[in-house]
Scaffold this active site. Structure first.
Site, PDB file in Angstrom:
ATOM      1  CG  PHE A   1      -2.363   0.931   1.372  1.00 18.12           C
ATOM      2  CD1 PHE A   1      -3.235   0.808   0.043  1.00 18.12           C
ATOM      3  CD2 PHE A   1      -1.540   2.254   2.372  1.00 18.12           C
ATOM      4  CE1 PHE A   1      -4.005   2.204   0.303  1.00 18.12           C
ATOM      5  CE2 PHE A   1      -2.835   3.103   1.966  1.00 18.12           C
ATOM      6  CZ  PHE A   1      -3.805   3.240   0.752  1.00 18.12           C
ATOM      7  CG  ASP A   2       2.747   1.914   2.933  1.00 15.89           C
ATOM      8  OD1 ASP A   2       2.459   3.324   3.649  1.00 15.89           O
ATOM      9  OD2 ASP A   2       3.999   1.167   4.153  1.00 15.89           O
TER      10      ASP A   2
ATOM     11  CB  ALA B   1       4.370 -11.539  -2.036  1.00 14.97           C
ATOM     12  CB  VAL B   2      -0.617  -8.376  -2.202  1.00 18.63           C
ATOM     13  CG1 VAL B   2      -2.071  -8.446  -1.380  1.00 18.63           C
ATOM     14  CG2 VAL B   2      -0.156  -7.315  -3.119  1.00 18.63           C
ATOM     15  CB  ILE B   3       0.113 -13.968   0.856  1.00 18.22           C
ATOM     16  CG1 ILE B   3       1.413 -14.223   0.159  1.00 18.22           C
ATOM     17  CG2 ILE B   3      -0.524 -14.953   1.621  1.00 18.22           C
ATOM     18  CD1 ILE B   3       2.609 -14.274   0.990  1.00 18.22           C
TER      19      ILE B   3
ATOM     20  CD  GLU C   1      -8.939 -15.609   9.377  1.00 19.31           C
ATOM     21  OE1 GLU C   1      -9.628 -15.223   9.814  1.00 19.31           O
ATOM     22  OE2 GLU C   1      -8.181 -16.801   9.657  1.00 19.31           O
ATOM     23  CB  THR C   2     -10.881  -9.722   5.381  1.00 20.80           C
ATOM     24  OG1 THR C   2      -9.509  -9.082   4.369  1.00 20.80           O
ATOM     25  CG2 THR C   2     -11.222 -10.258   6.779  1.00 20.80           C
TER      26      THR C   2
ATOM     27  CG  HIS D   1      -6.533  -5.758   4.289  1.00 22.60           C
ATOM     28  ND1 HIS D   1      -7.063  -4.759   3.853  1.00 22.60           N
ATOM     29  CD2 HIS D   1      -4.710  -5.473   4.088  1.00 22.60           C
ATOM     30  CE1 HIS D   1      -5.552  -3.712   4.240  1.00 22.60           C
ATOM     31  NE2 HIS D   1      -4.817  -4.497   4.013  1.00 22.60           N
TER      32      HIS D   1
ATOM     33  NE  ARG E   1       1.979 -16.731  -8.827  1.00 24.56           N
ATOM     34  CZ  ARG E   1      -0.466 -16.625  -8.675  1.00 24.56           C
ATOM     35  NH1 ARG E   1      -0.103 -16.009  -8.001  1.00 24.56           N
ATOM     36  NH2 ARG E   1      -0.358 -17.749  -9.498  1.00 24.56           N
TER      37      ARG E   1
END
Length: 136
Positions: free
Chosen positions: A43-44, A66-68, A71-72, A74, A114
């Protein structure tokens, strides 16, 4: 040709491997890395990109993260907003910015697989710089 790299510290083991791979590819292509800026999370990344694009000596920027999936949803919000703002900054500054952020909706194992995306991101920003320079 001088590029900058903005890398997220979140998922540190993965993103620092991405940074190493990006540095190796830049070295292979004989491209100078003028700055590496580590930011807390994906996000930064857009603010870091903006700060590097403001530098005259930086011709383009590679983003790494890396966006993992958690549970939501987000991860979807983070990735969509970061990608959109990164593209906006590229157009605003007329400098290429490569999206080397994996995700969203991926597992840690998929993110590790990746890491090579970092090489592709360096290739992408270098290709764009060459093609933009051909139009001048």
């Amino acid at each position: 040709m001088k590029i900058g790299i903005v890398v997220s510290e979140y998922n540190y083991d993965i993103t620092m491997s991405m940074l190493k791979r990006a540095e190796e590819q830049a070295n292979f292509l004989d491209v100078e890395i003028g700055a590496v800026l580590q930011v807390p999370g994906t996000f930064d990344i857009p603010l870091g990109v903006k700060k590097l694009l403001e530098k005259k000596e930086i011709d383009g920027v590679v983003t790494l993260g890396a966006v993992i999936k958690g549970e939501t949803d987000h991860d979807q919000i983070i990735m969509q907003n970061a990608a959109r703002k990164i593209e906006d900054l590229s157009v605003e500054y007329s400098k290429p910015v490569a999206l080397g952020i994996s995700g969203p909706n991926q597992s840690r194992l998929q993110a590790q697989a990746r890491i090579e995306m970092a090489k592709d991101a360096v290739d992408s920003v270098v290709k764009m710089l060459k093609r933009i320079n051909e139009t001048d």
